[in-house]
Design a protein around this motif. Structure first.
Motif, short mmCIF file in Angstrom:
data_model
loop_
_atom_site.label_atom_id
_atom_site.label_comp_id
_atom_site.label_asym_id
_atom_site.label_seq_id
_atom_site.Cartn_x
_atom_site.Cartn_y
_atom_site.Cartn_z
N ASN A 257 0.83 -1.20 0.00
CA ASN A 257 0.00 0.00 0.00
C ASN A 257 0.86 1.25 0.00
O ASN A 257 2.01 1.24 0.46
N THR A 258 0.30 2.32 -0.49
CA THR A 258 0.89 3.65 -0.31
C THR A 258 -0.16 4.53 0.35
O THR A 258 -1.29 4.12 0.58
N GLU A 259 0.24 5.73 0.67
CA GLU A 259 -0.70 6.74 1.17
C GLU A 259 -1.20 7.61 0.02
O GLU A 259 -1.74 8.69 0.25
N GLY A 260 -1.02 7.12 -1.21
CA GLY A 260 -1.28 7.94 -2.39
C GLY A 260 -2.71 7.91 -2.89
O GLY A 260 -3.12 6.97 -3.59
N GLU A 261 -3.48 8.94 -2.53
CA GLU A 261 -4.81 9.09 -3.10
C GLU A 261 -4.66 9.67 -4.51
O GLU A 261 -4.25 10.82 -4.67
N THR A 262 -5.00 8.86 -5.49
CA THR A 262 -4.90 9.30 -6.88
C THR A 262 -6.23 9.95 -7.26
O THR A 262 -7.29 9.34 -7.16
N ILE A 263 -6.14 11.21 -7.69
CA ILE A 263 -7.36 11.98 -7.93
C ILE A 263 -7.34 12.63 -9.31
O ILE A 263 -6.28 12.89 -9.87
N LEU A 264 -8.54 12.86 -9.82
CA LEU A 264 -8.72 13.72 -10.98
C LEU A 264 -8.92 15.12 -10.40
O LEU A 264 -10.01 15.49 -9.96
N SER A 265 -7.85 15.89 -10.34
CA SER A 265 -7.90 17.21 -9.71
C SER A 265 -8.74 18.16 -10.54
O SER A 265 -8.62 18.21 -11.76
N ILE A 266 -9.55 18.96 -9.84
CA ILE A 266 -10.44 19.91 -10.50
C ILE A 266 -10.16 21.31 -9.96
O ILE A 266 -10.11 21.51 -8.74
N ASN A 267 -10.01 22.26 -10.83
CA ASN A 267 -9.80 23.65 -10.43
C ASN A 267 -11.15 24.25 -10.04
O ASN A 267 -11.94 24.68 -10.88
N ASN A 268 -11.42 24.28 -8.73
CA ASN A 268 -12.75 24.65 -8.24
C ASN A 268 -13.13 26.10 -8.50
O ASN A 268 -14.31 26.46 -8.40
N THR A 301 -6.96 0.46 -5.31
CA THR A 301 -8.21 0.30 -4.58
C THR A 301 -9.09 1.51 -4.82
O THR A 301 -8.67 2.64 -4.54
N PRO A 302 -10.30 1.33 -5.35
CA PRO A 302 -11.18 2.48 -5.61
C PRO A 302 -11.46 3.27 -4.33
O PRO A 302 -11.61 2.70 -3.25
N ILE A 303 -11.52 4.60 -4.46
CA ILE A 303 -11.83 5.47 -3.32
C ILE A 303 -12.91 6.47 -3.72
O ILE A 303 -13.00 6.87 -4.88
N GLY A 304 -13.70 6.88 -2.72
CA GLY A 304 -14.75 7.86 -2.96
C GLY A 304 -14.51 9.16 -2.24
O GLY A 304 -15.37 10.05 -2.23
N THR A 305 -13.33 9.30 -1.62
CA THR A 305 -12.95 10.52 -0.92
C THR A 305 -11.44 10.51 -0.77
O THR A 305 -10.78 9.53 -1.13
N HIS A 306 -10.90 11.59 -0.23
CA HIS A 306 -9.44 11.72 -0.13
C HIS A 306 -8.97 11.13 1.20
O HIS A 306 -8.65 11.86 2.15
N PHE A 307 -8.92 9.79 1.26
CA PHE A 307 -8.56 9.12 2.50
C PHE A 307 -8.15 7.69 2.16
O PHE A 307 -8.75 7.05 1.30
N ILE A 447 -17.77 15.64 3.75
CA ILE A 447 -17.96 16.98 3.19
C ILE A 447 -17.32 17.09 1.81
O ILE A 447 -17.95 17.57 0.86
N ILE A 448 -16.07 16.66 1.68
CA ILE A 448 -15.41 16.84 0.38
C ILE A 448 -15.98 15.89 -0.67
O ILE A 448 -15.97 16.21 -1.86
N SER A 449 -16.52 14.75 -0.23
CA SER A 449 -17.20 13.88 -1.18
C SER A 449 -18.50 14.49 -1.66
O SER A 449 -18.81 14.49 -2.85
#
Length: 491
Positions: A257-268, A301-307, A447-449
């Motif tokens: 495992n890593t601590e790496g949350e892979t995200i599609l970053s969005i410029n809010n 591993t699929p994730i639904g939030t930054h955790f 909240i962030i989800s």
């Protein structure tokens, strides 16, 4: 990059030991070259990959299992109200230039990190410090404005390592730390060499020399390992080749495992992504499993939030953003984009970003969002995306542990500004009760989800291919580092 979190440039580490090479010497190559060698002033994860625990040390550090253990601080006491920490510093510690490391250097390092003009990528780690007092050469007292249950954890980050005023001017190209290895040479574009520091204050490592080399191409990485030109590849960038190595008795394959949350970053803050319906549409247009299978050959591993899913406080929020292209199209129409729109998709070099970017572009196109893909080198990504916020979408893995707090910084590169989230994080920082902290972490994740800040994709796995007789490599990556302090060759 996000060092920033420190963003993951998946680390490909080559540890090379030919038959003619001594068993106390290896060559380590990483997939991405660090843009500089200052972990206290740069955001790229590759900096820690080379230097964390090897060249630089902090008061505390991450162990292989993710535990926080003493490092330069041998022990400490905490006041009854949780706001004053008194650290006893190890004696006899010297920097690699021969100067003494003492409490004054601790004060210098932390004052520099939290200064108004600091370029530290994680200044938030030090925000609660109100005073640093040197009591004796081997004791330093740190006062906080309120209790912080994460403080010892924060001090273990690469951004909090101890540096010296005598060598700070050249740290970006000539890092001087207190670790078991000293920096020897950097041939830019090729390699970094470390040599065992004979006056190291702690346990002597088995290795005499280690050379990190940079091999970015997955095909070249495969060839180097198969030819036994390298001893190990940590973060092997071509997971489709792992079965071949698993079947070969010359090698061992470690998947962790890593601590790496892979995200599609969005410029809010960039229209149209300042409309939550558009961000939600992006999230619903993405098929996570297709990305994991297509870009990572099933590793992730699929994730639904930054955790991190392996954390006990993780909440499964995947149902909040299922793959639903029809709903995505409807949301775009509600937001006034029935005919879609065009945006940028700026990709850093790692394989998960380049390979995943092509898949995501096709998925977004299917709901009417066209992307203009730009492949950036890491330094360009830091400048354009992380620093200048000149992007619509990006893909990156945030590899620093427990980094959900970045969402409380409205100036962070995806520019999310939520007073509600900020209040939760402020309360979390002041909470030491484990149950109370768990409740707050659940709120923060939710909240962030619910705000669809980013498209949450998967937790990055780390695969290591190593020669069978190499031992002591980390299986998991509790922080984005290649710790060589316990690596050796079996007899």
């Amino acid at each position: 990059m996000p060092h920033f979190t420190r963003l993951f440039a998946p680390v490909a580490v080559l540890l090379c030991a030919s038959a003619a090479q001594a068993q106390d010497s290896i060559t380590v190559a990483i997939q991405l070259e660090p843009p500089n060698l200052d972990p206290t002033g740069g955001a790229a994860q590759a900096i820690d990959s080379v230097l964390y625990a090897n060249v630089f040390e902090g008061l505390t550090r991450f162990d292989a299992d993710g535990a926080i253990i003493p490092s330069l601080a041998q022990d400490w006491t905490i006041s009854e109200d949780g706001t004053v920490y008194s650290f006893n510093i190890a004696g006899g510690v010297t920097f690699h230039d021969g100067t003494t490391m003492d409490a004054e250097d601790v004060k210098f390092s932390l004052d520099r990190a939290r200064a108004a003009d600091s370029t530290n990528a994680q200044k938030g780690l030090f925000a609660g410090i109100t005073d640093i007092t040197v009591n004796t050469p081997l004791n330093v007292q740190i006062t906080l404005d309120q209790p912080n249950g994460n403080f010892l954890f924060n001090l273990a980050w690469g951004d909090a390592v101890i540096v010296a005023p005598e060598s700070i001017a050249d740290i970006a190209s000539n890092p001087v730390g207190t670790g078991p290895f000293r920096f020897t040479d950097w041939v830019q574009g090729d390699r970094i060499t470390l040599t065992r520091y004979d006056k190291y204050w702690g346990d002597t490592p088995a290795l005499e020399t280690a050379t990190f080399r940079f091999i970015a191409d997955p095909t070249a990485a495969f060839a180097a390992v198969m030819a036994e030109d390298v001893d190990a590849f940590v973060g092997f960038p071509a997971p489709e080749n792992l079965p071949q190595f698993q079947a070969d008795p010359r090698f061992q394959v470690l998947v962790g495992n890593t601590e790496g949350e892979t995200i599609l970053s969005i410029n809010n803050k960039m229209p149209p992504f300042n409309d939550m319906r558009v961000r939600q549409a992006v999230a619903l247009a993405v098929d996570r499993q297709a990305i994991i299978d297509g870009a990572m050959f099933g590793l992730g591993t699929p994730i639904g939030t930054h955790f991190a899913p392996h954390h006990p406080d993780y909440v499964d929020l995947l149902p909040n953003s299922p793959f639903d292209p029809a709903r995505a199209k409807a949301l775009l129409a509600e937001a006034g984009f029935a005919d879609g729109f065009t945006t940028t998709l700026k990709l850093p070099p790692p394989s998960y970003a380049r390979r995943g970017g092509e898949i995501i572009a096709a998925q977004l196109r299917a709901v009417g969002i066209e992307t203009e893909i730009t492949n950036l080198e890491w330094a360009q990504w830091i400048e354009e995306v992380f620093t200048n916020k000149d992007f619509g979408l990006s893909i990156v893995s945030h590899t620093e542990p427990m980094d959900i707090g970045i969402y409380a910084n409205p100036d962070y590169y995806f520019q999310y500004d939520s007073p509600a989230f900020q209040a939760v994080m402020e309360e979390l920082n002041a909470t030491t009760d484990p149950a109370g902290r768990s409740d707050l972490l659940v709120k923060a994740q939710t909240i962030i989800s619910d705000d669809y800040v980013n498209g949450y994709l998967f937790e990055l796995a780390v695969a290591t291919v190593a020669k069978a007789d190499l031992q002591g490599l980390w299986v998991n990556q509790p922080t984005a580092a290649v710790d060589l302090t316990g690596v050796s060759w079996s007899e």
